[in-house]
Design a protein around this motif. Structure first.
Motif, PDB file in Angstrom:
ATOM      1  N   TRP A  19       0.799  -1.213   0.000  1.00  0.00           N
ATOM      2  CA  TRP A  19       0.000   0.000   0.000  1.00  0.00           C
ATOM      3  C   TRP A  19       0.837   1.270   0.000  1.00  0.00           C
ATOM      4  N   GLY A  20       2.071   1.227  -0.415  1.00  0.00           N
ATOM      5  CA  GLY A  20       2.879   2.448  -0.521  1.00  0.00           C
ATOM      6  C   GLY A  20       3.607   2.765   0.779  1.00  0.00           C
ATOM      7  N   SER A  21       4.165   3.973   0.814  1.00  0.00           N
ATOM      8  CA  SER A  21       5.016   4.308   1.961  1.00  0.00           C
ATOM      9  C   SER A  21       4.188   4.915   3.079  1.00  0.00           C
ATOM     10  N   ALA A  22       4.604   4.654   4.287  1.00  0.00           N
ATOM     11  CA  ALA A  22       3.952   5.212   5.463  1.00  0.00           C
ATOM     12  C   ALA A  22       4.756   6.380   6.028  1.00  0.00           C
ATOM     13  N   ILE A  23       6.083   6.241   5.996  1.00  0.00           N
ATOM     14  CA  ILE A  23       6.931   7.288   6.566  1.00  0.00           C
ATOM     15  C   ILE A  23       8.076   7.537   5.595  1.00  0.00           C
ATOM     16  N   GLU A  24       8.331   8.797   5.323  1.00  0.00           N
ATOM     17  CA  GLU A  24       9.496   9.169   4.522  1.00  0.00           C
ATOM     18  C   GLU A  24      10.421   9.999   5.388  1.00  0.00           C
ATOM     19  N   ILE A  25      11.630   9.518   5.556  1.00  0.00           N
ATOM     20  CA  ILE A  25      12.625  10.245   6.339  1.00  0.00           C
ATOM     21  C   ILE A  25      13.607  10.839   5.346  1.00  0.00           C
ATOM     22  N   VAL A  26      13.697  12.165   5.341  1.00  0.00           N
ATOM     23  CA  VAL A  26      14.489  12.843   4.308  1.00  0.00           C
ATOM     24  C   VAL A  26      15.639  13.598   4.960  1.00  0.00           C
ATOM     25  N   ASP A  27      16.845  13.054   4.826  1.00  0.00           N
ATOM     26  CA  ASP A  27      18.074  13.763   5.209  1.00  0.00           C
ATOM     27  C   ASP A  27      17.992  14.309   6.629  1.00  0.00           C
ATOM     28  N   VAL A  28      17.621  13.452   7.548  1.00  0.00           N
ATOM     29  CA  VAL A  28      17.456  13.882   8.940  1.00  0.00           C
ATOM     30  C   VAL A  28      18.802  13.809   9.653  1.00  0.00           C
ATOM     31  N   SER A  29      19.136  14.887  10.326  1.00  0.00           N
ATOM     32  CA  SER A  29      20.332  14.919  11.170  1.00  0.00           C
ATOM     33  C   SER A  29      19.942  15.488  12.519  1.00  0.00           C
ATOM     34  N   LYS A  30      20.682  15.094  13.536  1.00  0.00           N
ATOM     35  CA  LYS A  30      20.370  15.571  14.879  1.00  0.00           C
ATOM     36  C   LYS A  30      21.655  15.684  15.673  1.00  0.00           C
ATOM     37  N   TRP A  31      21.833  16.812  16.326  1.00  0.00           N
ATOM     38  CA  TRP A  31      22.983  17.001  17.212  1.00  0.00           C
ATOM     39  C   TRP A  31      22.475  17.274  18.615  1.00  0.00           C
ATOM     40  N   GLY A  32      23.220  16.928  19.610  1.00  0.00           N
ATOM     41  CA  GLY A  32      22.761  17.149  20.975  1.00  0.00           C
ATOM     42  C   GLY A  32      23.929  17.274  21.925  1.00  0.00           C
ATOM     43  N   ALA A 118      13.595  16.409   7.325  1.00  0.00           N
ATOM     44  CA  ALA A 118      12.167  16.335   7.628  1.00  0.00           C
ATOM     45  C   ALA A 118      11.725  14.886   7.615  1.00  0.00           C
ATOM     46  N   VAL A 119      10.643  14.618   8.316  1.00  0.00           N
ATOM     47  CA  VAL A 119       9.995  13.304   8.315  1.00  0.00           C
ATOM     48  C   VAL A 119       8.543  13.526   7.952  1.00  0.00           C
ATOM     49  N   ARG A 120       8.064  12.775   6.974  1.00  0.00           N
ATOM     50  CA  ARG A 120       6.662  12.921   6.533  1.00  0.00           C
ATOM     51  C   ARG A 120       5.914  11.638   6.888  1.00  0.00           C
ATOM     52  N   PHE A 121       4.768  11.821   7.506  1.00  0.00           N
ATOM     53  CA  PHE A 121       3.936  10.691   7.898  1.00  0.00           C
ATOM     54  C   PHE A 121       2.693  10.663   7.014  1.00  0.00           C
ATOM     55  N   PHE A 122       2.500   9.523   6.339  1.00  0.00           N
ATOM     56  CA  PHE A 122       1.303   9.371   5.504  1.00  0.00           C
ATOM     57  C   PHE A 122       0.302   8.525   6.275  1.00  0.00           C
ATOM     58  N   GLY A 123      -0.357   9.153   7.193  1.00  0.00           N
ATOM     59  CA  GLY A 123      -1.309   8.439   8.026  1.00  0.00           C
ATOM     60  C   GLY A 123      -1.252   9.013   9.431  1.00  0.00           C
ATOM     61  N   LYS A 124      -2.218   8.641  10.235  1.00  0.00           N
ATOM     62  CA  LYS A 124      -2.255   9.132  11.613  1.00  0.00           C
ATOM     63  C   LYS A 124      -1.229   8.381  12.447  1.00  0.00           C
ATOM     64  N   MET A 125      -0.567   9.105  13.303  1.00  0.00           N
ATOM     65  CA  MET A 125       0.517   8.524  14.109  1.00  0.00           C
ATOM     66  C   MET A 125       0.216   8.685  15.593  1.00  0.00           C
ATOM     67  N   ALA A 126       0.525   7.642  16.344  1.00  0.00           N
ATOM     68  CA  ALA A 126       0.434   7.704  17.807  1.00  0.00           C
ATOM     69  C   ALA A 126       1.697   7.061  18.364  1.00  0.00           C
ATOM     70  N   ALA A 127       2.167   7.575  19.493  1.00  0.00           N
ATOM     71  CA  ALA A 127       3.421   7.082  20.062  1.00  0.00           C
ATOM     72  C   ALA A 127       3.256   6.819  21.543  1.00  0.00           C
ATOM     73  N   LEU A 128       4.022   5.850  22.032  1.00  0.00           N
ATOM     74  CA  LEU A 128       3.975   5.533  23.454  1.00  0.00           C
ATOM     75  C   LEU A 128       4.451   6.725  24.282  1.00  0.00           C
ATOM     76  N   GLN A 129       5.371   7.507  23.717  1.00  0.00           N
ATOM     77  CA  GLN A 129       5.897   8.661  24.447  1.00  0.00           C
ATOM     78  C   GLN A 129       4.838   9.717  24.686  1.00  0.00           C
ATOM     79  N   HIS A 130       3.746   9.677  23.901  1.00  0.00           N
ATOM     80  CA  HIS A 130       2.721  10.704  24.037  1.00  0.00           C
ATOM     81  C   HIS A 130       1.875  10.510  25.285  1.00  0.00           C
TER      82      HIS A 130
END
Lengths: 305, 300
Positions: A19-32, A118-130
């Motif tokens: 059924w196609g893609s659910a999440i597209e992660i595009v060139d994500v970087s993170k510093w901390g 960026a991260v694109r979500f194709f659909g509703k998302m729920a997370a345990l962290q929420h």
């Protein structure tokens, strides 16, 4: 810029999704790690530490404008991560240490922003962290769940429907719905929230710990949920400090090494191709000290107190 | 066995992303656009701020009424006897209540907005939205206060009509403009709170600065007095340097047709208010990367 996969398509699993893609992660970087550096430098004098933190915030503002974040010597947690997660995949995230995995999970759960990309979500998302974002101790669990859902932007009808279906997932949780939350233990509240998350039945689910202690009923229903997720088109992103528990339920594995994507694909393929890396990841740092040694065969699902 | 209702249809495939998690932006207009897109969180956050306001108290929501009205009643009771303060063409009670209606928006916004990020620290670690959303949601408390004052004002107008037969409320088109000074002063306060709320994450001094600042501003704003009692140089300085002065006078003019204001000072007030709001929003935008780190490190 698409990062290391600029010259070809974003990596997809060999099996592909119907059924196609659910999440597209595009060139994500993170510093901390900015605040931790300050704490190391000014640990002795609290007032000075506070002032330096404030000054660093202001300097960080200036550096942010001029793009000189490197001056703070931040730690790269993710570097140019780009991939597509197909709908109907149960993806396990594996890394050595856990910092990159946690950073990616927090970004996928919309708890944190990437430093780039960026991260694109194709659909509703729920997370345990929420869950348990706000706890109103004198309100019932039902009211707290509705309130949490509203804060997270979940549709009210979705939350009410999930609460109605809760008895099928966890009988204990459904019995505790109308009890003030301050009278319940942390484990019962956690089980209640987790059951609500599964009953919410959103397209994408992010769970940061697959082996969280649960009652046998919830554990069995959770296993059933993971097993049926591909055929129902659900996308589940999971991880665990006990990595061996990922290999069974996950259809795909995402390996992260030194903040970059090492590989992504079907579990059977990845486990054969990267045995050494997985063995290294299983030997998590400090696992023997904190009691999370994956080599120890423990009781899979603990009894609820 | 799970009895989850199978409500997912394989044909329902969204072509546009339902959610996009992006890196923080450095463009103020993009930041304001993202804030507007995240506005669906504001009602929930506002409810959270309101629920926490008077929890675990005996009087509960009655505190809202007492805190709004008791200081006002005290001011009216004492200062109505000071001839210099009472306006010539408006009962002093109406003058004070209308001023306090806008002033309460200012003071509660400064107080609650400065603490908004601290109050929502658990949420900030669980929800990646523009931090301006939290400050805007803290406006729920000033809205409640202004509604109380609006009810009191309506009651006073009816009382004055019953007592004197005169309707002080101007039933004309300027009445429709009365929410504008409230909105502009709210944006001015949000701009100030943007700086203070970030500072309060690392230094608790900020929470002690706001009451002092608020008190100082109260004396510089014609809430309990009229601008006419000021010497001309002071009147000019207050009108142009304190945006709230012109806004309050304009607010009274929209309601009652009385007030010392001019177009230039109103334009200056609006410009200063919007400028402070944009500067504050820009500061929040640039600090997005640090706020979550500071909270994660447990500096609160």
């Amino acid at each position: 810029m698409m990062g290391q996969f600029a010259d070809r398509q974003l990596p997809r699993s060999a099996a592909g999704g119907p059924w196609g893609s659910a999440i597209e992660i595009v060139d994500v970087s993170k510093w901390g790690g900015a605040v931790q550096q300050l704490e190391q430098r000014f640990a002795r004098n609290e007032a000075l530490q506070l002032l330096m933190e404030l000054a660093t915030l202001m300097r960080g503002v200036k550096h942010r404008k001029k793009g000189r974040l490197g001056e703070l010597r931040l730690t790269p947690l993710l570097r140019n991560v780009s991939l597509t997660i197909e709908r109907g995949s149960v993806v396990g995230i594996v890394d050595v240490g856990g910092a990159s995995r946690t950073a990616l999970l927090r970004i996928l759960a919309n708890c944190d922003l990437p430093s780039r990309g960026a991260v694109r979500f194709f659909g509703k998302m729920a997370a345990l962290q929420h869950l348990a974002a706000v706890r109103l101790p004198y309100n019932t669990c039902r009211q707290n769940m509705e309130f949490d859902g509203r804060l997270m932007g979940w549709a009210r009808d979705d939350v009410l429907g999930a609460l109605d279906r809760l008895s099928g997932f966890s009988e204990l949780a459904s019995k505790c719905l109308d009890i003030p939350i301050r009278r319940l233990s942390v484990r019962v509240i956690g089980e209640l929230g987790f059951s609500l998350l599964c009953c919410l039945d959103y397209d994408i689910l992010v769970v940061d710990e697959i082996a969280y202690p649960r009652s046998r009923e919830v554990a069995a229903n959770w296993q059933d949920y993971l097993r049926r997720a591909p055929e129902r088109g659900k996308t589940v992103i999971v991880s665990s400090r006990q990595l061996r528990k990922l290999y069974g339920p996950c259809t795909h594995l995402l390996l992260i090494k030194d903040a970059e994507v090492l590989d992504y694909g079907a579990t059977e393929v990845i486990t054969k191709r990267h045995e050494d890396f997985l063995a290294l990841a299983e030997r998590a740092p400090f696992a023997d000290i904190v009691g999370l040694d994956s080599s120890v065969e423990d009781d899979e699902y603990g009894e609820l107190a | 066995m799970s009895s989850l209702a199978p409500n997912h249809s394989p044909l329902r495939i969204p072509m546009t992303p339902a959610l996009v998690v992006q890196a923080p932006t450095l463009n103020i207009f993009s930041y304001l656009y993202r804030t507007a897109r995240a506005a669906n969180h504001i009602p929930g956050l506002a409810r959270m701020f309101l629920t926490r306001l008077y929890r675990e108290t005996v009087l509960g929501w009655w505190w809202l009424i007492f805190r709004a009205l008791l200081p006002t009643l005290g001011i009216i009771a004492i200062f109505q006897h000071v001839p210099a303060l009472t306006p010539a063409d408006l009962p002093y009670a109406l003058h004070v209540v209308s001023g306090m209606m806008l002033w309460t928006v200012v003071s509660t916004t400064l107080l609650h907005g400065a603490r908004a990020l601290q109050a929502a620290r658990r949420l900030i670690g669980k929800l990646a939205t523009p931090k301006l959303v939290f400050l805007l949601a803290s406006g729920a408390v000033p809205v409640c206060f202004s509604l109380i004052f609006a009810a009191v004002l309506a009651g006073l107008i009816v009382f004055e009509y019953a007592a004197t037969g005169k309707v002080y409320l101007r039933l004309d088109w300027p009445l429709l403009l009365c929410p504008i000074p409230i909105l502009v002063s709210f944006l001015f306060c949000i701009g100030i709170c943007s700086f203070i709320s970030v500072a309060s994450l690392v230094a608790r001094d900020a929470r002690y600065v706001m009451p002092l600042f608020s008190q100082f501003l109260f004396y510089l704003t014609p809430v309990i007095y009229t601008l006419e009692i000021m010497p001309p140089s002071w009147r000019l300085a207050i009108s142009y340097l304190n945006p709230l002065a012109s806004l309050i006078e304009f607010f009274r003019w929209t309601l009652f047709g009385v007030g010392t204001w001019d177009v230039l000072s109103l334009i200056a007030a609006t410009g200063i208010s919007l400028g402070v709001f944009l500067l504050g929003a820009r500061f929040l935008m640039l600090c997005e990367w640090a706020v979550a780190d500071v909270i994660e490190a447990g500096r609160l």
